[in-house]
Motif scaffolding. Sequence first.
Motif, mmCIF file in Angstrom:
data_model
loop_
_atom_site.group_PDB
_atom_site.id
_atom_site.type_symbol
_atom_site.label_atom_id
_atom_site.label_comp_id
_atom_site.label_asym_id
_atom_site.label_seq_id
_atom_site.Cartn_x
_atom_site.Cartn_y
_atom_site.Cartn_z
ATOM 1 N N LEU A 79 34.642 30.997 54.623
ATOM 2 C CA LEU A 79 34.485 29.536 54.543
ATOM 3 C C LEU A 79 33.958 29.088 53.181
ATOM 4 O O LEU A 79 34.543 28.230 52.526
ATOM 5 N N LYS A 80 32.852 29.711 52.747
ATOM 6 C CA LYS A 80 32.278 29.300 51.456
ATOM 7 C C LYS A 80 33.216 29.694 50.325
ATOM 8 O O LYS A 80 33.465 28.908 49.406
ATOM 9 N N GLY A 81 33.737 30.913 50.408
ATOM 10 C CA GLY A 81 34.601 31.421 49.329
ATOM 11 C C GLY A 81 35.833 30.550 49.135
ATOM 12 O O GLY A 81 36.210 30.225 48.003
ATOM 13 N N ILE A 82 36.463 30.144 50.238
ATOM 14 C CA ILE A 82 37.680 29.324 50.136
ATOM 15 C C ILE A 82 37.308 27.892 49.726
ATOM 16 O O ILE A 82 37.954 27.289 48.865
ATOM 17 N N ALA A 83 36.242 27.354 50.334
ATOM 18 C CA ALA A 83 35.850 25.971 50.020
ATOM 19 C C ALA A 83 35.535 25.829 48.525
ATOM 20 O O ALA A 83 36.054 24.932 47.852
ATOM 21 N N MET A 223 31.174 36.215 47.164
ATOM 22 C CA MET A 223 29.886 35.657 47.598
ATOM 23 C C MET A 223 28.734 36.583 47.249
ATOM 24 O O MET A 223 27.589 36.252 47.471
ATOM 25 N N GLN A 224 29.040 37.764 46.759
ATOM 26 C CA GLN A 224 27.972 38.722 46.475
ATOM 27 C C GLN A 224 28.239 39.338 45.110
ATOM 28 O O GLN A 224 29.266 39.986 44.926
ATOM 29 N N GLN A 229 33.041 46.757 43.894
ATOM 30 C CA GLN A 229 33.681 47.196 45.144
ATOM 31 C C GLN A 229 34.553 46.087 45.732
ATOM 32 O O GLN A 229 34.419 44.923 45.377
ATOM 33 N N GLU A 230 35.401 46.472 46.655
ATOM 34 C CA GLU A 230 36.304 45.533 47.364
ATOM 35 C C GLU A 230 37.053 44.656 46.356
ATOM 36 O O GLU A 230 37.077 43.432 46.445
ATOM 37 N N ALA A 235 30.411 42.895 46.228
ATOM 38 C CA ALA A 235 29.636 43.988 45.638
ATOM 39 C C ALA A 235 28.827 44.715 46.700
ATOM 40 O O ALA A 235 28.395 44.113 47.679
ATOM 41 N N GLY A 236 28.630 46.008 46.510
ATOM 42 C CA GLY A 236 27.804 46.796 47.428
ATOM 43 C C GLY A 236 28.504 48.100 47.763
ATOM 44 O O GLY A 236 29.693 48.105 48.056
#
Length: 379
Positions: A79-83, A223-224, A229-230, A235-236
Amino acid sequence: MKIRYFDHSATTAVDDRVLEAMIPYFSENYGNPSSVYGIGKDNKEVINICRMKIASMLNCKVNEIYFTSCGSESDNLILKGIAFANKNKGNHIITTKIEHPAILDTCKFLEKFGYRITYLTPKSNGIIDVNELEKNITKNTILISVMYANNEIGTIQPIREIGEIAKKYGIFFHTDAVQAIGNIKINVREENIGAISLSAHKFYGPKGMGVAYINENIPFWRMQDGGHQERNKRAGTENVPGIVGLTKAMEIAEENLIEYNRKLKTLRDFYISEIRKRVPYIRINGDLENRLSGNANICFNGVDGSKLLAELDQKGICASSGSACSAGLITPSHVLLAIGVPNKIASSSLRVSFGKENTLEDTEFLIESIEEIVMKLRN
Ligand code: PLP
């Protein structure tokens, strides 16, 4: 005392086969997937294989799968990432009043950043009216987020139709499928789903492990911050045992889907019909057809749901009510209120969610216990 567990929508026990698959990745195969030496690279390969398997089960591309720590994180990321990444296109999001707090609270957060959120009211059977949804679309609408299946009343939304509408207007469509996966076969391409949130602990996988599928054509913000990674989006250091466990749990669920649903539906229908016969003044919440096979949500008029739960607990029965306790105040379920259940009746609800270890004998014990406790509390 024997524990009889009827709260599979809250969480499930890890399947033995899942645990067995995970164990070597805690202590034997412990390499960091980002490391350049063999035991690290081997784990990177393990993650790639898991990603391929999940992509194939959901019918999406491998590069559209992101591993996260839970369903809530996936909801937030999506939600936050797309918004944030699409603010230039518009600031309007459509969702529903019966979403999980991971969606509702994220929407409240976005409102503080200038996003306008439409919260659709479902019909009294707990299903969204797709015409109503379409009427609310504006030129500023960038995202529709409607859950696949509700965690309290189990109702299944018309996801295919919503996907069609989203496609027609060129709007991104996310569905929180945390309660659906493991119970329903999901095909993101066929259903025009642009993003999905999943959580392993709802289908006999480990806690602390989630998935976000995000279509490669949808821009979204990471968001991180931190490592790469990914594919630079989250990240993580990867939770290798968790990823292996989630994948194994999803494979087992997929293989047993028909049989699993048949079993749960038999127990659930038996439970509902017996309760109907034996306990007067009840209300069954949510559509009886379009609902998860293992879910039954019933209000027992005149009974305090929290007392009912406590008495069941005394008999070793684990179930749930939709009520939330905050600052010492019990507030009735927002889902039941949204479908028009009056405040007082909503506080008398009991959610029973069946799972693979439940038996007919356990269900009979559950029914007898409810009958006895409800009569006692009403007196
Ligand atoms: N979405 C729904 C519909 C859920 O039922 C839940 C958990 O109950 C979540 C999201 C959150 O999942 P998690 O517990 O993995 O954060």
